[in-house]
Design a protein around this motif. Structure first.
Motif, PDB file in Angstrom:
ATOM      1  N   PRO A  41     -59.258 -22.850 -96.357  1.00 46.21           N
ATOM      2  CA  PRO A  41     -60.317 -23.102 -96.077  1.00 46.21           C
ATOM      3  C   PRO A  41     -61.137 -24.758 -96.195  1.00 46.21           C
ATOM      4  N   GLU A  42     -62.110 -24.443 -97.612  1.00 47.50           N
ATOM      5  CA  GLU A  42     -62.855 -25.332 -98.034  1.00 47.50           C
ATOM      6  C   GLU A  42     -62.546 -25.964 -98.712  1.00 47.50           C
ATOM      7  N   ASP A  43     -60.576 -25.515 -99.045  1.00 47.11           N
ATOM      8  CA  ASP A  43     -59.881 -27.388 -99.873  1.00 47.11           C
ATOM      9  C   ASP A  43     -59.076 -27.980 -98.504  1.00 47.11           C
ATOM     10  N   PHE A  44     -58.366 -28.118 -97.297  1.00 43.33           N
ATOM     11  CA  PHE A  44     -57.965 -28.074 -96.531  1.00 43.33           C
ATOM     12  C   PHE A  44     -57.866 -29.424 -96.904  1.00 43.33           C
ATOM     13  N   ASP A  45     -58.758 -30.127 -96.080  1.00 48.57           N
ATOM     14  CA  ASP A  45     -59.108 -31.458 -96.518  1.00 48.57           C
ATOM     15  C   ASP A  45     -58.223 -32.526 -97.259  1.00 48.57           C
ATOM     16  N   ASP A  46     -58.875 -31.562 -98.398  1.00 47.57           N
ATOM     17  CA  ASP A  46     -58.568 -32.123 -99.888  1.00 47.57           C
ATOM     18  C   ASP A  46     -57.299 -32.645-100.123  1.00 47.57           C
ATOM     19  N   PHE A  47     -56.460 -30.826 -99.394  1.00 43.17           N
ATOM     20  CA  PHE A  47     -55.391 -30.811 -99.972  1.00 43.17           C
ATOM     21  C   PHE A  47     -53.753 -31.734 -98.814  1.00 43.17           C
ATOM     22  N   VAL A  48     -54.953 -31.733 -97.926  1.00 42.71           N
ATOM     23  CA  VAL A  48     -53.699 -32.823 -96.915  1.00 42.71           C
ATOM     24  C   VAL A  48     -54.163 -33.883 -97.716  1.00 42.71           C
ATOM     25  N   ALA A  49     -55.527 -34.809 -98.162  1.00 41.22           N
ATOM     26  CA  ALA A  49     -55.184 -35.728 -99.085  1.00 41.22           C
ATOM     27  C   ALA A  49     -54.574 -35.722 -99.867  1.00 41.22           C
ATOM     28  N   ARG A  50     -54.370 -34.938-100.766  1.00 46.30           N
ATOM     29  CA  ARG A  50     -53.203 -34.718-101.813  1.00 46.30           C
ATOM     30  C   ARG A  50     -51.854 -34.963-101.741  1.00 46.30           C
ATOM     31  N   VAL A  51     -50.963 -33.938-100.415  1.00 41.93           N
ATOM     32  CA  VAL A  51     -50.374 -34.012 -99.734  1.00 41.93           C
ATOM     33  C   VAL A  51     -49.601 -35.362 -99.984  1.00 41.93           C
ATOM     34  N   ARG A  52     -50.603 -36.097 -99.602  1.00 41.03           N
ATOM     35  CA  ARG A  52     -50.501 -37.509 -99.088  1.00 41.03           C
ATOM     36  C   ARG A  52     -49.576 -38.364 -99.957  1.00 41.03           C
ATOM     37  N   LYS A  53     -50.395 -37.998-101.014  1.00 37.90           N
ATOM     38  CA  LYS A  53     -50.306 -39.233-102.554  1.00 37.90           C
ATOM     39  C   LYS A  53     -49.137 -38.827-103.310  1.00 37.90           C
ATOM     40  N   VAL A  54     -48.582 -37.547-102.835  1.00 39.96           N
ATOM     41  CA  VAL A  54     -47.522 -37.539-103.219  1.00 39.96           C
ATOM     42  C   VAL A  54     -46.283 -37.665-102.445  1.00 39.96           C
ATOM     43  N   GLY A  55     -46.648 -37.656-101.143  1.00 43.57           N
ATOM     44  CA  GLY A  55     -45.686 -38.668-100.332  1.00 43.57           C
ATOM     45  C   GLY A  55     -45.444 -39.852-100.711  1.00 43.57           C
ATOM     46  N   ALA A  56     -46.831 -40.455-100.814  1.00 46.05           N
ATOM     47  CA  ALA A  56     -46.243 -41.883-100.996  1.00 46.05           C
ATOM     48  C   ALA A  56     -45.697 -42.303-102.354  1.00 46.05           C
ATOM     49  N   VAL A  57     -46.117 -41.850-102.996  1.00 46.07           N
ATOM     50  CA  VAL A  57     -45.176 -41.959-104.389  1.00 46.07           C
ATOM     51  C   VAL A  57     -43.681 -41.532-104.469  1.00 46.07           C
ATOM     52  N   LEU A  58     -43.152 -40.341-103.241  1.00 46.20           N
ATOM     53  CA  LEU A  58     -41.666 -40.125-103.167  1.00 46.20           C
ATOM     54  C   LEU A  58     -41.428 -41.458-102.114  1.00 46.20           C
ATOM     55  N   ARG A  59     -41.925 -42.116-101.205  1.00 45.72           N
ATOM     56  CA  ARG A  59     -41.525 -43.167-100.436  1.00 45.72           C
ATOM     57  C   ARG A  59     -41.311 -43.813-101.381  1.00 45.72           C
TER      58      ARG A  59
END
Length: 95
Positions: free
Chosen positions: A13-31
């Motif tokens: 829970p304490e890392d949730f928002d950071d994790f969402v940001a990490r996944v979004r960065k990976v998504g930008a690279v994939l796209r």
């Protein structure tokens, strides 16, 4: 044949928002790679405990190229103590 994936991640829970940001960065690279049709970040609505990443590509080659780009990029994909339990990753193929 299009290919894709769905991955369920379970950040603490304490890392949730950071994790969402990490996944979004990976998504930008994939796209950024030709042949990637989509790469998105979702969160479950039944309590908000899972981050779900999805992607779709025109071909196996485009899929491989996108993940090669992630490996070469400066993005954090490390599985570590920030996640409560192992990720569940499903590779998909259209029929």
């Amino acid at each position: 044949m299009t290919v894709g994936f769905v991955a369920f991640h379970y950040p603490r829970p304490e890392d949730f928002d950071d994790f969402v940001a990490r996944v979004r960065k990976v998504g930008a690279v994939l796209r950024s790679v030709p042949g990637c049709l989509s790469a998105d970040c979702w969160v479950t609505t039944d309590g908000g405990d899972a981050v779900v990443s999805t992607g779709q590509w025109e071909s196996d080659e485009a899929f491989a190229a996108s993940f090669a780009a992630v490996a070469a990029a400066d993005v954090d994909v490390t599985f570590d103590e920030r996640e409560d339990r192992p990720r569940k990753i499903f590779e998909l193929a259209s029929r």
